[in-house]
Write an enzyme that holds these catalytic residues in place. Sequence first.
Site, mmCIF file in Angstrom:
data_model
loop_
_atom_site.group_PDB
_atom_site.id
_atom_site.type_symbol
_atom_site.label_atom_id
_atom_site.label_comp_id
_atom_site.label_asym_id
_atom_site.label_seq_id
_atom_site.Cartn_x
_atom_site.Cartn_y
_atom_site.Cartn_z
ATOM 1 N N ARG A 17 -10.747 27.820 -99.321
ATOM 2 C CA ARG A 17 -9.739 28.771 -98.954
ATOM 3 C C ARG A 17 -10.061 30.120 -98.417
ATOM 4 N NH1 ARG A 17 -3.849 29.949 -99.961
ATOM 5 N NH2 ARG A 17 -3.402 32.027 -100.351
ATOM 6 N N GLN B 283 -8.087 24.487 -107.814
ATOM 7 C CA GLN B 283 -8.658 25.580 -107.346
ATOM 8 C C GLN B 283 -9.684 26.202 -108.101
ATOM 9 O OE1 GLN B 283 -7.304 29.800 -106.683
ATOM 10 N NE2 GLN B 283 -7.116 29.069 -104.271
ATOM 11 N N GLY C 98 4.206 29.289 -101.342
ATOM 12 C CA GLY C 98 4.114 29.943 -102.590
ATOM 13 C C GLY C 98 5.454 30.182 -103.435
ATOM 14 N N TYR D 156 -12.133 38.058 -104.365
ATOM 15 C CA TYR D 156 -12.773 37.357 -105.507
ATOM 16 C C TYR D 156 -13.980 37.006 -105.135
ATOM 17 C CZ TYR D 156 -8.101 37.331 -107.346
ATOM 18 O OH TYR D 156 -6.837 37.724 -107.833
#
Length: 357
Positions: free
Chosen positions: A226, A98, A310, A179
């Site tokens: 994503r 990622q 996760g 982000y």
Amino acid sequence: MTSVFLPVRMGNHTLQNRLVMAPMTRSRAQFDGTPGQLASEYYAQRADLGLIVTEGTQPSDDGQGYLMTPGIYTDAHVAGWRAITSAVHARGGRLFIQLMHAGRMSHPDNTPHHRQGVAPSAIAPGTPMFTAKGMQDIPTPRALTTEEVRQTIADFRHAARRAIEAGADGVEIHGANAYLVHQFLAPSANTRTDEYGGSIENHARFAIEVATAIADDIGADRTAIRLSPGTTMWGIDEGAEGPDLYRYLVAELDKLGLAYLHLMHLGNEPLLADLRERWTQALILNRPGRAREQIGDDVASGLADLEAYGQMVLANPDFITRLKTDAPMNTADHNTFFGGSAQGYVDYPALTEAVSA
């Protein structure tokens, strides 16, 4: 649940099942961004999942936000990641790195050059961040010039190429969770007046150009993204036009033929249905907090092609075996999520270890 154990085609890859390790920051890299010594063991332990998506990995010095996160833009980084991909492949797994540029979610004390963070606009997120000196407020970032935006796209492209050199099966662009890519999408973080701000099309432009640049370089079948529609963390507000922005963005990204779209779903079911309709490649769905008894529901219904998990994967290196045998799951230790060494990283017991103990 049986359907999640069936193989699935994703890009040019055939995955052994439809369960995905979601990206999770662990903050155990070396100071120069080279993955830590235990990272190969950590990821290889979980290679029986259909796909591993790694922790967020910065594409440049400017891209680092947190302490001890890995990079993928130097020779040392490539060598460190090559050890990881080799270990995962040796156990039959697939791995996408990622690419995460933190943007304004950064502090000068956490980066190798100790410079002010960069972002679409000079707007602070209004939240503190952990640093070597403890919690500190995140300072106001510096707004990227239009030319610097284009250089940042080139940084993503370079990092993707280096990921493939390191043996990764592909890369996932982190366009979620407040982000940099997400900051361009949100009016609360992006008040630009050039071609990267203003209209829905302009807010989406950076994400589309990053994906296009990477796909042109390493192939669309090795490029993914994503997204997290509706996220409101760390000062992010997508506004009333948010759903329409995602409808536009997903439709435009679909034209590129990417390997997959990875959605963090926060509850807007009508929007999820619209995005599913607009996306013709593989779709990975991550529902935070989903209960064990719900695993497989989205694949069975056709809403997703794969499902990402996760904390359950973090705490259970034999996650697939435990699901198949209906065995109990280890509980994740929140105190060891970030930083440290083996404890809470590679020492969670597998079923065979638990039986023999």
